[in-house]
Design a protein around this motif. Structure first.
Motif, PDB file in Angstrom:
ATOM      1  N   GLY A  19     -28.645  -7.664   2.454  1.00 21.10           N
ATOM      2  CA  GLY A  19     -27.641  -8.686   2.191  1.00 21.10           C
ATOM      3  C   GLY A  19     -27.748  -9.331   0.826  1.00 21.10           C
ATOM      4  N   ILE A  20     -28.633  -8.807  -0.052  1.00 28.87           N
ATOM      5  CA  ILE A  20     -28.694  -9.345  -1.412  1.00 28.87           C
ATOM      6  C   ILE A  20     -27.395  -9.025  -2.144  1.00 28.87           C
ATOM      7  N   VAL A  21     -26.871  -7.845  -1.873  1.00 32.98           N
ATOM      8  CA  VAL A  21     -25.567  -7.439  -2.420  1.00 32.98           C
ATOM      9  C   VAL A  21     -24.622  -7.236  -1.248  1.00 32.98           C
ATOM     10  N   ARG A  22     -23.468  -7.860  -1.321  1.00 34.64           N
ATOM     11  CA  ARG A  22     -22.429  -7.675  -0.311  1.00 34.64           C
ATOM     12  C   ARG A  22     -21.186  -7.132  -1.009  1.00 34.64           C
ATOM     13  N   ILE A  23     -20.749  -5.980  -0.581  1.00 34.47           N
ATOM     14  CA  ILE A  23     -19.607  -5.336  -1.218  1.00 34.47           C
ATOM     15  C   ILE A  23     -18.378  -5.503  -0.331  1.00 34.47           C
ATOM     16  N   SER A  24     -17.317  -6.036  -0.907  1.00 30.13           N
ATOM     17  CA  SER A  24     -16.052  -6.135  -0.187  1.00 30.13           C
ATOM     18  C   SER A  24     -14.964  -5.511  -1.052  1.00 30.13           C
ATOM     19  N   ILE A  25     -14.055  -4.802  -0.401  1.00 33.89           N
ATOM     20  CA  ILE A  25     -12.935  -4.179  -1.102  1.00 33.89           C
ATOM     21  C   ILE A  25     -11.698  -5.019  -0.832  1.00 33.89           C
ATOM     22  N   ARG A  26     -11.148  -5.569  -1.905  1.00 36.40           N
ATOM     23  CA  ARG A  26     -10.005  -6.459  -1.758  1.00 36.40           C
ATOM     24  C   ARG A  26      -8.796  -5.851  -2.439  1.00 36.40           C
ATOM     25  N   VAL A  27      -7.661  -5.917  -1.762  1.00 40.55           N
ATOM     26  CA  VAL A  27      -6.400  -5.507  -2.362  1.00 40.55           C
ATOM     27  C   VAL A  27      -5.461  -6.706  -2.297  1.00 40.55           C
ATOM     28  N   PRO A  28      -4.409  -6.728  -3.125  1.00 46.44           N
ATOM     29  CA  PRO A  28      -3.461  -7.838  -3.042  1.00 46.44           C
ATOM     30  C   PRO A  28      -2.934  -8.006  -1.626  1.00 46.44           C
ATOM     31  N   ALA A  29      -2.775  -9.233  -1.192  1.00 43.04           N
ATOM     32  CA  ALA A  29      -2.377  -9.507   0.184  1.00 43.04           C
ATOM     33  C   ALA A  29      -1.036  -8.876   0.532  1.00 43.04           C
ATOM     34  N   ARG A  30      -0.197  -8.658  -0.463  1.00 47.58           N
ATOM     35  CA  ARG A  30       1.136  -8.143  -0.175  1.00 47.58           C
ATOM     36  C   ARG A  30       1.134  -6.640   0.110  1.00 47.58           C
ATOM     37  N   ILE A  31       0.022  -5.939  -0.117  1.00 47.17           N
ATOM     38  CA  ILE A  31      -0.048  -4.501   0.105  1.00 47.17           C
ATOM     39  C   ILE A  31      -0.839  -4.209   1.375  1.00 47.17           C
ATOM     40  N   ASP A  32      -0.322  -3.287   2.194  1.00 49.19           N
ATOM     41  CA  ASP A  32      -1.008  -2.870   3.410  1.00 49.19           C
ATOM     42  C   ASP A  32      -1.678  -1.524   3.135  1.00 49.19           C
ATOM     43  N   PRO A  33      -2.999  -1.509   2.881  1.00 48.49           N
ATOM     44  CA  PRO A  33      -3.660  -0.259   2.501  1.00 48.49           C
ATOM     45  C   PRO A  33      -3.689   0.779   3.621  1.00 48.49           C
ATOM     46  N   ASP A  34      -3.806   0.337   4.880  1.00 47.27           N
ATOM     47  CA  ASP A  34      -3.868   1.284   5.987  1.00 47.27           C
ATOM     48  C   ASP A  34      -2.538   2.010   6.158  1.00 47.27           C
ATOM     49  N   LEU A  35      -1.442   1.252   6.192  1.00 46.68           N
ATOM     50  CA  LEU A  35      -0.122   1.874   6.315  1.00 46.68           C
ATOM     51  C   LEU A  35       0.168   2.764   5.109  1.00 46.68           C
ATOM     52  N   SER A  36      -0.247   2.309   3.936  1.00 47.06           N
ATOM     53  CA  SER A  36      -0.031   3.096   2.719  1.00 47.06           C
ATOM     54  C   SER A  36      -0.690   4.463   2.842  1.00 47.06           C
ATOM     55  N   ASP A  37      -1.932   4.477   3.287  1.00 41.77           N
ATOM     56  CA  ASP A  37      -2.667   5.732   3.382  1.00 41.77           C
ATOM     57  C   ASP A  37      -2.092   6.626   4.471  1.00 41.77           C
ATOM     58  N   ARG A  38      -1.727   6.046   5.607  1.00 40.99           N
ATOM     59  CA  ARG A  38      -1.150   6.834   6.692  1.00 40.99           C
ATOM     60  C   ARG A  38       0.185   7.449   6.286  1.00 40.99           C
ATOM     61  N   LEU A  39       0.995   6.691   5.581  1.00 42.10           N
ATOM     62  CA  LEU A  39       2.293   7.186   5.139  1.00 42.10           C
ATOM     63  C   LEU A  39       2.123   8.317   4.129  1.00 42.10           C
ATOM     64  N   ARG A  40       1.199   8.137   3.196  1.00 43.86           N
ATOM     65  CA  ARG A  40       0.930   9.179   2.202  1.00 43.86           C
ATOM     66  C   ARG A  40       0.506  10.484   2.887  1.00 43.86           C
ATOM     67  N   ALA A  41      -0.417  10.380   3.834  1.00 46.67           N
ATOM     68  CA  ALA A  41      -0.923  11.567   4.513  1.00 46.67           C
ATOM     69  C   ALA A  41       0.145  12.219   5.383  1.00 46.67           C
ATOM     70  N   ALA A  42       0.929  11.414   6.076  1.00 45.80           N
ATOM     71  CA  ALA A  42       1.921  11.943   7.009  1.00 45.80           C
ATOM     72  C   ALA A  42       2.996  12.762   6.306  1.00 45.80           C
ATOM     73  N   PHE A  43       3.366  12.362   5.082  1.00 49.63           N
ATOM     74  CA  PHE A  43       4.463  13.040   4.394  1.00 49.63           C
ATOM     75  C   PHE A  43       4.008  13.826   3.171  1.00 49.63           C
ATOM     76  N   GLY A  44       2.694  13.953   2.992  1.00 48.70           N
ATOM     77  CA  GLY A  44       2.187  14.765   1.896  1.00 48.70           C
ATOM     78  C   GLY A  44       2.558  14.240   0.529  1.00 48.70           C
ATOM     79  N   LEU A  45       2.581  12.925   0.376  1.00 50.18           N
ATOM     80  CA  LEU A  45       2.972  12.313  -0.891  1.00 50.18           C
ATOM     81  C   LEU A  45       1.773  12.196  -1.833  1.00 50.18           C
ATOM     82  N   GLN A  46       2.061  12.132  -3.102  1.00 51.55           N
ATOM     83  CA  GLN A  46       1.011  11.847  -4.078  1.00 51.55           C
ATOM     84  C   GLN A  46       0.536  10.409  -3.931  1.00 51.55           C
TER      85      GLN A  46
END
Length: 307
Positions: A43-70
């Motif tokens: 716990g000396i180093v705690r890593i968190s991945i933050r994206v802007p609140a307005r972006i949904d990273p999970d839906l983004s990734d699922r949509l990209r994979a589902a339709f083969g998008l770049q």
């Protein structure tokens, strides 16, 4: 623990490499790696991945994979369609600032969301900006046409410092003869001949109804009925598609001043910015066409597409 915390500070805060840290403390790179692992485990180093609140990273990734998008970028969206368009435009403008490089030839189509992209741009690498189709008249399309593709092209060119090629002519002409004459105009021809040089393009997606289509509102009832009977369900830059994503050709093709689907298919990176209520069917059609490589949309639309 003192050594571990110091190594972690050097690596994560000071940006030093493992080799540099190993040389400084007289230890092996293996021990540096172990120290960094220990720092995380204790716990000396705690890593968190933050994206802007307005972006949904999970839906983004699922949509990209589902339709083969770049790329797929999904924003939270709003109950207010106008606010959703602004959010999509803002995110797409940030994307262009990241992906457009010096020397690119960038095409911008007409559409509410693409106009929002132009309004939200704050920086852009030096590039050539080209308008991908004629203008939609204020009379035909209401207040949304007051800030249109010409303004978006000019703003992008002003930010990038590169040349601009607007199209000062209507998107749909009354007949094929008038369209051919305008295609030969030197100013318009300068834009049209750059369609084959595009490296990136930003387009909107329209459905087949008066509210979301640039073409539908410009046609009379007979032409609308004919194209509806031909199975038209979506459009990009006045290029019409049926539910399978197949291009629907008609006499309208000869009356349009816009990039063709064949030219769009040769663009390495086509970014579609589209969303809001009732758009999922049209977006699904265009996804099936295979023309776009990147989609920027809202969470509700993305959920419908995945469903």
């Amino acid at each position: 623990m003192v050594l571990v915390s110091t190594v972690a500070r050097r690596f994560y805060l000071d940006g030093r490499s493992k080799v540099e840290i190993a040389d400084e403390f007289g230890i092996s790179r293996f021990k540096v790696a172990r120290a960094l692992e220990t720092a995380r485990d204790h716990g000396i180093v705690r890593i968190s991945i933050r994206v802007p609140a307005r972006i949904d990273p999970d839906l983004s990734d699922r949509l990209r994979a589902a339709f083969g998008l770049q790329r797929a970028i999904v924003v939270d969206g709003s109950e207010d369609p106008a606010q959703t368009h602004r959010q999509l435009g803002s995110v797409a403008a940030d994307l262009l600032a990241e992906v457009v490089e010096d020397g690119d030839v960038l095409g911008l189509a007409w559409g509410r969301t693409v106009n929002a992209v132009g309004a939200e741009l704050t920086r852009l690498a030096r590039c050539t900006t080209v308008q991908l189709g004629g203008v939609v008249s204020h009379r035909t399309y209401g207040e949304d046409a007051s800030e249109g593709s010409v303004e978006s092209v000019q703003r992008a060119a002003q930010l990038s410092g590169g040349p601009a090629y607007p199209v000062y002519a209507p998107l749909i002409l009354p007949d094929a003869t008038t369209a051919r004459a305008l295609r030969g105009d030197p100013g318009i021809a300068g834009a049209l001949e750059r369609f084959d040089r595009l490296t990136k393009a930003v387009v909107s997606i329209g459905g087949w109804d008066e509210q979301s289509s640039t073409v539908y509102a410009c046609l009379d009832a007979r032409a609308r009925a004919h194209l509806s009977g031909a199975g038209v369900r979506a459009e990009i830059s006045a290029q019409l598609f049926d539910s399978a994503g197949t291009r629907v050709h008609s006499e309208l093709d000869e009356r349009v001043l816009a990039i063709t689907d064949a030219q769009l298919a040769r663009v390495p990176d086509v970014i579609a910015v589209a969303g809001g209520p009732g758009k999922s069917e049209a977006i699904g059609v265009v996804l099936r066409s295979g023309l776009i490589s990147t989609l920027v949309t809202d969470a509700a639309t993305a959920t419908e597409l995945l469903g």
